[in-house]
Motif scaffolding. Structure first.
Motif, PDB file in Angstrom:
ATOM      1  N   ASN A  22     -42.929  37.763 -27.475  1.00  0.00           N
ATOM      2  CA  ASN A  22     -42.913  36.647 -28.422  1.00  0.00           C
ATOM      3  C   ASN A  22     -41.644  35.805 -28.348  1.00  0.00           C
ATOM      4  O   ASN A  22     -41.691  34.586 -28.510  1.00  0.00           O
ATOM      5  CB  ASN A  22     -43.089  37.171 -29.851  1.00  0.00           C
ATOM      6  N   VAL A  23     -40.522  36.456 -28.124  1.00  0.00           N
ATOM      7  CA  VAL A  23     -39.237  35.760 -28.092  1.00  0.00           C
ATOM      8  C   VAL A  23     -38.817  35.530 -26.646  1.00  0.00           C
ATOM      9  O   VAL A  23     -38.948  36.415 -25.801  1.00  0.00           O
ATOM     10  CB  VAL A  23     -38.157  36.576 -28.837  1.00  0.00           C
ATOM     11  N   ARG A  24     -38.316  34.342 -26.382  1.00  0.00           N
ATOM     12  CA  ARG A  24     -37.863  33.992 -25.035  1.00  0.00           C
ATOM     13  C   ARG A  24     -36.408  34.418 -24.868  1.00  0.00           C
ATOM     14  O   ARG A  24     -35.505  33.852 -25.473  1.00  0.00           O
ATOM     15  CB  ARG A  24     -38.022  32.485 -24.821  1.00  0.00           C
ATOM     16  N   ARG A  25     -36.181  35.439 -24.056  1.00  0.00           N
ATOM     17  CA  ARG A  25     -34.831  35.905 -23.743  1.00  0.00           C
ATOM     18  C   ARG A  25     -34.449  35.351 -22.379  1.00  0.00           C
ATOM     19  O   ARG A  25     -35.254  35.373 -21.443  1.00  0.00           O
ATOM     20  CB  ARG A  25     -34.777  37.435 -23.729  1.00  0.00           C
ATOM     21  N   MET A  26     -33.215  34.904 -22.245  1.00  0.00           N
ATOM     22  CA  MET A  26     -32.863  34.254 -20.990  1.00  0.00           C
ATOM     23  C   MET A  26     -31.368  34.299 -20.714  1.00  0.00           C
ATOM     24  O   MET A  26     -30.550  34.525 -21.609  1.00  0.00           O
ATOM     25  CB  MET A  26     -33.334  32.800 -21.003  1.00  0.00           C
ATOM     26  N   SER A  27     -31.058  34.100 -19.457  1.00  0.00           N
ATOM     27  CA  SER A  27     -29.681  33.955 -19.007  1.00  0.00           C
ATOM     28  C   SER A  27     -29.452  32.487 -18.687  1.00  0.00           C
ATOM     29  O   SER A  27     -30.095  31.934 -17.787  1.00  0.00           O
ATOM     30  CB  SER A  27     -29.435  34.819 -17.763  1.00  0.00           C
ATOM     31  N   PHE A  28     -28.559  31.847 -19.427  1.00  0.00           N
ATOM     32  CA  PHE A  28     -28.293  30.431 -19.189  1.00  0.00           C
ATOM     33  C   PHE A  28     -27.749  30.206 -17.778  1.00  0.00           C
ATOM     34  O   PHE A  28     -28.101  29.233 -17.108  1.00  0.00           O
ATOM     35  CB  PHE A  28     -27.295  29.899 -20.221  1.00  0.00           C
ATOM     36  N   ALA A  29     -26.905  31.126 -17.315  1.00  0.00           N
ATOM     37  CA  ALA A  29     -26.311  30.977 -15.986  1.00  0.00           C
ATOM     38  C   ALA A  29     -27.370  31.078 -14.895  1.00  0.00           C
ATOM     39  O   ALA A  29     -27.353  30.322 -13.913  1.00  0.00           O
ATOM     40  CB  ALA A  29     -25.233  32.036 -15.776  1.00  0.00           C
ATOM     41  N   ALA A  30     -28.312  32.018 -15.058  1.00  0.00           N
ATOM     42  CA  ALA A  30     -29.357  32.191 -14.049  1.00  0.00           C
ATOM     43  C   ALA A  30     -30.291  30.986 -14.013  1.00  0.00           C
ATOM     44  O   ALA A  30     -30.734  30.559 -12.941  1.00  0.00           O
ATOM     45  CB  ALA A  30     -30.146  33.467 -14.332  1.00  0.00           C
ATOM     46  N   VAL A  31     -30.591  30.426 -15.182  1.00  0.00           N
ATOM     47  CA  VAL A  31     -31.473  29.257 -15.242  1.00  0.00           C
ATOM     48  C   VAL A  31     -30.808  28.042 -14.611  1.00  0.00           C
ATOM     49  O   VAL A  31     -31.464  27.221 -13.955  1.00  0.00           O
ATOM     50  CB  VAL A  31     -31.872  28.975 -16.707  1.00  0.00           C
ATOM     51  N   GLN A  32     -29.509  27.927 -14.792  1.00  0.00           N
ATOM     52  CA  GLN A  32     -28.793  26.815 -14.164  1.00  0.00           C
ATOM     53  C   GLN A  32     -28.821  26.941 -12.644  1.00  0.00           C
ATOM     54  O   GLN A  32     -28.902  25.943 -11.925  1.00  0.00           O
ATOM     55  CB  GLN A  32     -27.349  26.780 -14.662  1.00  0.00           C
ATOM     56  N   ALA A  33     -28.788  28.196 -12.157  1.00  0.00           N
ATOM     57  CA  ALA A  33     -28.824  28.412 -10.706  1.00  0.00           C
ATOM     58  C   ALA A  33     -30.221  28.200 -10.146  1.00  0.00           C
ATOM     59  O   ALA A  33     -30.386  27.646  -9.051  1.00  0.00           O
ATOM     60  CB  ALA A  33     -28.335  29.824 -10.383  1.00  0.00           C
ATOM     61  N   ALA A  34     -31.241  28.640 -10.876  1.00  0.00           N
ATOM     62  CA  ALA A  34     -32.637  28.487 -10.451  1.00  0.00           C
ATOM     63  C   ALA A  34     -33.490  28.413 -11.710  1.00  0.00           C
ATOM     64  O   ALA A  34     -33.612  29.414 -12.427  1.00  0.00           O
ATOM     65  CB  ALA A  34     -33.068  29.653  -9.572  1.00  0.00           C
ATOM     66  N   PRO A  35     -34.078  27.252 -12.024  1.00  0.00           N
ATOM     67  CA  PRO A  35     -34.761  27.032 -13.312  1.00  0.00           C
ATOM     68  C   PRO A  35     -36.145  27.677 -13.417  1.00  0.00           C
ATOM     69  O   PRO A  35     -37.171  26.998 -13.376  1.00  0.00           O
ATOM     70  CB  PRO A  35     -34.851  25.508 -13.389  1.00  0.00           C
ATOM     71  N   TYR A  36     -36.170  28.986 -13.553  1.00  0.00           N
ATOM     72  CA  TYR A  36     -37.424  29.683 -13.837  1.00  0.00           C
ATOM     73  C   TYR A  36     -37.100  30.960 -14.612  1.00  0.00           C
ATOM     74  O   TYR A  36     -35.984  31.492 -14.533  1.00  0.00           O
ATOM     75  CB  TYR A  36     -38.198  30.011 -12.556  1.00  0.00           C
ATOM     76  N   ALA A  37     -38.061  31.439 -15.390  1.00  0.00           N
ATOM     77  CA  ALA A  37     -37.868  32.640 -16.207  1.00  0.00           C
ATOM     78  C   ALA A  37     -38.119  33.887 -15.373  1.00  0.00           C
ATOM     79  O   ALA A  37     -39.100  33.956 -14.629  1.00  0.00           O
ATOM     80  CB  ALA A  37     -38.798  32.612 -17.410  1.00  0.00           C
ATOM     81  N   ARG A  38     -37.240  34.862 -15.494  1.00  0.00           N
ATOM     82  CA  ARG A  38     -37.395  36.128 -14.780  1.00  0.00           C
ATOM     83  C   ARG A  38     -38.149  37.117 -15.665  1.00  0.00           C
ATOM     84  O   ARG A  38     -37.863  37.252 -16.852  1.00  0.00           O
ATOM     85  CB  ARG A  38     -36.039  36.724 -14.423  1.00  0.00           C
ATOM     86  N   SER A  39     -39.098  37.802 -15.063  1.00  0.00           N
ATOM     87  CA  SER A  39     -39.912  38.745 -15.836  1.00  0.00           C
ATOM     88  C   SER A  39     -39.075  39.866 -16.430  1.00  0.00           C
ATOM     89  O   SER A  39     -39.370  40.365 -17.523  1.00  0.00           O
ATOM     90  CB  SER A  39     -41.013  39.337 -14.949  1.00  0.00           C
ATOM     91  N   VAL A  40     -38.022  40.281 -15.750  1.00  0.00           N
ATOM     92  CA  VAL A  40     -37.212  41.397 -16.221  1.00  0.00           C
ATOM     93  C   VAL A  40     -36.497  41.063 -17.528  1.00  0.00           C
ATOM     94  O   VAL A  40     -36.094  41.962 -18.270  1.00  0.00           O
ATOM     95  CB  VAL A  40     -36.201  41.812 -15.124  1.00  0.00           C
TER      96      VAL A  40
END
Length: 322
Positions: A28-46
């Motif tokens: 339900n909640v979107r957890r993310m790494s801002f640094a990883a998204v800046q490097a490659a803009p997609y959500a990682r399943s992990v």
């Protein structure tokens, strides 16, 4: 390719080819790494795996709130993985980093739930038998369960701990728990024996077996046994035999079912040492020679043979078995 839920009431899901308990997944909640998204803009399943607090790629603490408006990020409405759906501001910022010394181990732990099966296999291969042959989702569950045990070993009561874990609340793991669980698997059985000995020895004066086991009891008294429960229960039996604790063992306990080395039951002791049952029961009350005492219709006293023989030879137990 997305994880597949087996049913509306399923307790596990098909996580890219391996079975994984549903409680581990944050859908339900979107957890993310801002640094990883800046490097490659997609959500990682992990990032959806709740016990994993850091990104295994950039090693920064996963974020679930917008740094601009502070609102919780979700999946129902999105303007792109790198944009907040509430204030429409780009998701930028810095987060706390995982210490460098822990990054290699963290990468191996996270690989157990990676979408790539080869990475999962490589991580499992780092573990001793029988864990390396388990399903990868079961290995990850073992890391979490043992990590919770190790991180909360000193807690007086752990009833709420296991309830929260079952409900998908992994806050009790802290920053160290996941690593402690991984180390216990890699060092099996020596590492788990040391932990169990510490817990049991600290609580040895608590009373009956359930009280002495404390947080370990979750693995011995659980109604739904997992492969990990059977393994821990076996090690508990070994530790209790080594410590020779005089405990009352209740019928539901399996931790002390295996036969002790150099032990003797009451009826055999009566015949071998020519002593009465009353005197043996009186001796068992002192706990000097007693190893186990089960209660119920099939109750039995189990003595340490060498200690009992010494007590008889020194005259601490009067002879006179009719």
């Amino acid at each position: 390719m997305l994880p597949r839920v087996d049913g509306p009431t399923a307790t596990s899901i098909d996580w890219f080819g391996t079975s994984l308990e549903r409680r581990f997944v944050e859908a339900n909640v979107r957890r993310m790494s801002f640094a990883a998204v800046q490097a490659a803009p997609y959500a990682r399943s992990v990032w959806m795996i709740k016990p994993l607090r850091y990104c295994p790629e950039k090693f920064d603490l996963l974020q679930s709130n917008c740094p601009s408006c502070g609102k919780l990020l979700g999946w129902t409405r999105s303007l792109g993985v790198s944009t907040c759906e509430h204030c429409e501001q780009p998701l930028l910022g810095f987060a706390r980093k995982l210490p460098i010394a822990r990054r290699a181990a963290y990468r191996d732990i996270a690989a157990l739930v990676d979408m790539d099966d080869e990475r999962r296999k490589n991580s499992a291969a780092l573990l001793p038998c029988p864990f390396r042959d388990w399903r990868h989702g079961d290995i990850f569950a073992a890391v979490v369960e043992l990590g919770a045990l190790a991180h909360n070993a000193d807690r007086a009561s752990c009833r709420d701990l296991w309830r929260k874990l079952a409900a998908g609340d992994f806050s009790s793991l802290g920053d160290k728990g996941i690593f402690q669980g991984w180390d216990l698997l890699k060092g099996w059985p020596t590492a788990i024996d040391e932990l169990l000995s510490k817990i049991i020895d600290t609580r040895r004066s608590s009373g009956n077996l359930r009280q002495v086991l404390g947080p370990i009891g979750r693995f011995c008294y659980s109604k739904s046994k997992t492969p990990l429960c059977y393994l821990v229960e076996e090690r508990v039996g070994v530790i209790l035999r080594e410590l020779n604790l005089p405990l009352k063992v209740y019928s539901r306990s399996r931790a002390l079912c295996s036969e002790r080395t150099n032990s003797i039951a009451m009826w055999d002791a009566m015949r071998e040492f020519n002593v009465s049952d009353k005197l043996l029961k009186r001796l068992s009350a002192g706990g000097d020679c007693l190893l186990e005492k089960s209660v119920g219709e099939t109750g039995v006293h189990l003595f340490d043979r060498a200690r009992l023989q010494t007590a008889v030879e020194l005259g601490f137990v009067d002879k006179g078995y009719p």
